[in-house]
Scaffold this motif. Structure first.
Motif, short mmCIF file in Angstrom:
data_model
loop_
_atom_site.label_atom_id
_atom_site.label_comp_id
_atom_site.label_asym_id
_atom_site.label_seq_id
_atom_site.Cartn_x
_atom_site.Cartn_y
_atom_site.Cartn_z
N SER A 103 0.98 -1.07 -0.02
CA SER A 103 0.03 -0.08 0.04
C SER A 103 1.01 1.02 0.05
O SER A 103 1.73 1.41 1.11
N ILE A 110 -4.58 2.87 12.11
CA ILE A 110 -5.72 1.87 11.70
C ILE A 110 -6.34 1.33 12.84
O ILE A 110 -5.82 0.62 13.56
N TYR A 117 -13.28 -0.84 13.21
CA TYR A 117 -13.73 0.49 12.90
C TYR A 117 -14.92 0.77 13.14
O TYR A 117 -15.21 1.80 13.72
N GLU A 156 -8.59 4.80 7.11
CA GLU A 156 -9.74 3.62 6.73
C GLU A 156 -10.09 3.40 5.47
O GLU A 156 -10.67 2.40 5.08
N PHE A 187 -9.50 0.13 3.54
CA PHE A 187 -10.34 -0.98 3.75
C PHE A 187 -12.04 -0.72 3.36
O PHE A 187 -12.61 -1.59 3.27
N GLN A 188 -12.30 0.52 3.55
CA GLN A 188 -13.54 0.92 3.08
C GLN A 188 -13.49 2.01 1.87
O GLN A 188 -13.80 3.09 2.49
N GLY A 207 -12.34 -3.07 -0.82
CA GLY A 207 -11.22 -2.70 0.01
C GLY A 207 -10.29 -3.81 0.09
O GLY A 207 -10.31 -4.70 -0.73
N ILE A 208 -9.35 -3.82 0.82
CA ILE A 208 -8.04 -4.55 1.13
C ILE A 208 -8.62 -5.92 1.50
O ILE A 208 -8.28 -6.93 0.75
N ALA A 209 -9.52 -6.14 2.54
CA ALA A 209 -10.10 -7.52 3.02
C ALA A 209 -10.75 -7.99 1.65
O ALA A 209 -10.56 -9.19 1.64
N ARG A 213 -5.17 -5.39 12.16
CA ARG A 213 -6.10 -5.22 11.54
C ARG A 213 -6.44 -6.45 10.12
O ARG A 213 -7.52 -7.05 9.97
N VAL A 214 -5.37 -6.65 9.54
CA VAL A 214 -5.05 -7.73 8.47
C VAL A 214 -5.35 -8.91 9.21
O VAL A 214 -6.02 -10.08 8.45
N GLU A 243 -9.06 -9.41 9.78
CA GLU A 243 -9.68 -9.69 8.58
C GLU A 243 -9.64 -11.08 7.99
O GLU A 243 -10.53 -11.92 7.55
#
Length: 589
Positions: free
Chosen positions: A195, A259, A263, A435, A438-439, A449-451, A488-489, A492
């Motif tokens: 990223s 992050i 969220y 954020e 991701f969103q 997003g990433i997820a 966060r990753v 997810e």
């Protein structure tokens, strides 16, 4: 202008640091003997990094140049002075030249080659490389994932035709970072999440080579986060519209943003943390009310001194001044004056008792009026239901006391805090801006997003390969510097992977510089080999878009032009007749 983080109540001043011009470095003898060593350039859309790939310990194994990939060309003065071009750190500060700044990149792909030439000239000049005749050093250059052939063709043409470099090698920055962070127990396969400033990439690596068919890109990065944060704060503080600049927003993102692991909830607090949070709220309110008591005590004491002075005028027989003072105090008689003196004396004694009692007891009381509740939410101005309930628990502690004096003696002017006016209080903005990767819907982007993208890439493989890829999820790029990204990753992946399946998430040792370090490691290892190097002979024979693949490169897909079938005489005859019939009308006549 200062930025205040509401979570800790601390105030941070903007540095507004100016960029120092890069010095002209003199290359040491180890750079040229026994043969010219490679020059490594990490050509990023946010920052360019350049240095030498030399195994000699006398040469620093780190980038000697680091500057923003920007250039500005002034229009020139009316007196006849020509246009002046400034590159990178020579700009000093980007804000005065914001509308003159130009970048050679469209997203993360260089398309403006005249601006790219300015950046390369700056690199060669500041590293002490004579670029007038030719640059006799091999060049290792980073490029975008699945770089268009036209962009590579123009870059090769620039390097071979303009600078006469002997050979060049292209590689992907995130794969160089993956190459640099490899360990003995690491598998050769993995899922790289890169990223950066303009884009975010999900790159599957199988058996040490990039699987280009299943690579995915999200057109969001640090640039969009900075613009989003600027819009949020400009709407929140319209009086400081011009002071909320992109440079300051980047500073907030780099130093004060993170992050959120969850969220929606904002933060996951245990019962002990909630209790500690309520205690902090109670202490803040206690300090606020103690300060208000002291201010009211001082004000009442000044009023009492004034009334006692007027009473002394009566005792001294100065009736004219006494009646004049009564009119100023809006009073009618000496009895009313004495009544006010008694009430103020009683109020002062009560306030002193409450101050003494507050030092020993936890009781908090409001003397004059109920104070405005400060922002208790550490994540911003949006109070959750839990915060409102916690405030209601403290409500019995703040019994409002009506003032005993019926007629105010003097109007109290509200105090204007000039320091707080020039502060930006950051709450949820600290997590809302990062954020967006991701969103993307937060800024109206119709992207995944990433997820979601990571899950989409994994689903393109069989379950066995999915299990191999998730054992080495590697995070790199500038946005990997955000605290909380790894957690966060992991969260997810825990939601998308099957029950009791294992996975591992690794963070680059230096997410920003590991691309350059990996390119240097590769250049030192392959310095005397032919693998991965494009020579001038290859360029002349196979074209500028040609690429020699290696462990950190893109996959070369040559241009395949369809072969045209030979045209027969029967097929040509009707066309000749048609051409003769559609000739010039004057000639036909």
């Amino acid at each position: 202008m200062a930025a205040a983080a509401a979570v800790a109540g601390r105030v941070f001043a903007f540095r507004d640091a100016r960029w120092a011009p890069d010095p002209v470095l003199e290359p040491g003898p180890a750079v040229r003997t026994p043969q010219p060593v490679p020059l490594v350039i990490d050509n990023g859309s946010f920052q360019t990094r350049a240095g030498w790939a030399c195994p000699d310990p006398a040469v620093p194994a780190e980038p000697l140049l680091r500057f923003r990939s920007l250039a500005a060309r002034s229009r020139g003065a009316r007196g006849g002075a020509g246009a002046e071009t400034q590159v990178g750190n020579d700009l000093g500060s980007p804000e005065p030249l914001r509308w003159l700044l130009r970048s050679p990149f469209d997203r993360n792909v260089p398309v403006q080659l005249e601006l790219q030439e300015l950046l390369l000239d700056h690199v060669f000049q500041r590293l002490g490389v004579a670029s007038q005749g030719c640059v006799d050093h091999p060049v290792v250059l980073t490029e975008a994932v699945c770089n268009p052939l036209y962009s590579r063709q123009m870059m090769s043409e620039l390097l071979f035709e303009c600078y006469q470099v002997p050979k060049v090698s292209y590689g992907v920055d995130s794969l160089y970072s993956f190459y640099h962070n490899r360990r003995q127990n690491w598998p050769c396969s993995g899922l790289v999440i890169s990223s950066g400033y303009q884009c975010t990439h999900i790159l599957p690596v199988l058996e040490g080579r990039l699987d280009a068919k299943n690579c995915k890109r999200i057109n969001l990065g640090g640039c969009q986060a900075a613009v989003y944060l600027q819009r949020l704060l400009q709407l929140k503080y319209p009086g400081h519209f011009a002071a909320i600049t992109l440079s300051r927003m980047e500073e907030i993102l780099h130093e004060h943003s993170y992050i959120a692991e969850d969220y929606i909830e904002g933060s996951t607090l245990t019962s002990e943390e909630k209790q500690e949070r309520r205690q902090q709220q109670l202490r803040r309110l206690q300090e606020l009310n103690a300060r208000r008591r002291e201010e009211k005590l001082q004000l009442d004491q000044e009023r009492l001194d004034r009334l006692l002075y007027v009473q002394e005028l009566l005792e001294d027989g100065q009736m004219d001044q006494f009646h004049k003072a009564l009119v100023e105090l809006n009073m009618d008689s000496a009895e009313e004056l004495q009544s006010y003196i008694n009430k103020l004396s009683l109020a002062i004694e009560q306030t002193k008792q409450k101050i003494l009692q507050a030092e020993v007891n936890i009781e908090v009381d409001v003397v004059d009026s109920k104070p405005e509740t400060p922002d208790l939410d550490p994540l911003g101005s949006e109070q959750s239901l839990e915060d409102v309930e916690s405030i209601n628990e403290f409500e019995p502690l703040f019994a409002e006391e009506q003032p005993e004096v019926e007629k105010p003696v003097a109007a109290v002017q509200p105090v204007f805090n000039l320091a707080e006016y020039h502060q930006l209080f950051l709450g949820t903005e600290r997590i809302r801006a990062p954020e967006i990767v991701f969103q993307p819907s937060l800024i109206g982007e119709d992207q995944a997003g990433i997820a979601e993208t990571m899950q989409y890439v994994l689903e393109r493989y069989p379950k066995e390969q999915q299990a191999v890829l998730v054992q080495n999820v590697f995070l790199t790029g500038g946005n990997a510097m955000y605290p909380g990204l790894k957690a966060r990753v992991q969260r997810e992946l825990l939601e998308m992977r099957p029950f009791q399946s294992s996975f591992q998430v690794h963070l680059a040792s230096s997410p920003i510089l590991d691309a350059w370090y990996g390119a240097r490691d590769w250049a030192v290892e392959y310095m005397t080999r032919e693998e991965g190097w494009i020579t001038r002979k290859d360029y002349e024979e196979k074209g500028g878009e040609y690429l020699k693949e290696h462990c950190a490169s893109n996959v070369y897909v040559p241009i395949r032009l369809p072969k045209q079938a030979p045209r027969t005489t029967e097929a040509l005859a009707p066309s000749r007749v048609l051409a003769s019939s559609t000739g010039n009308p004057c000639e036909q006549a």
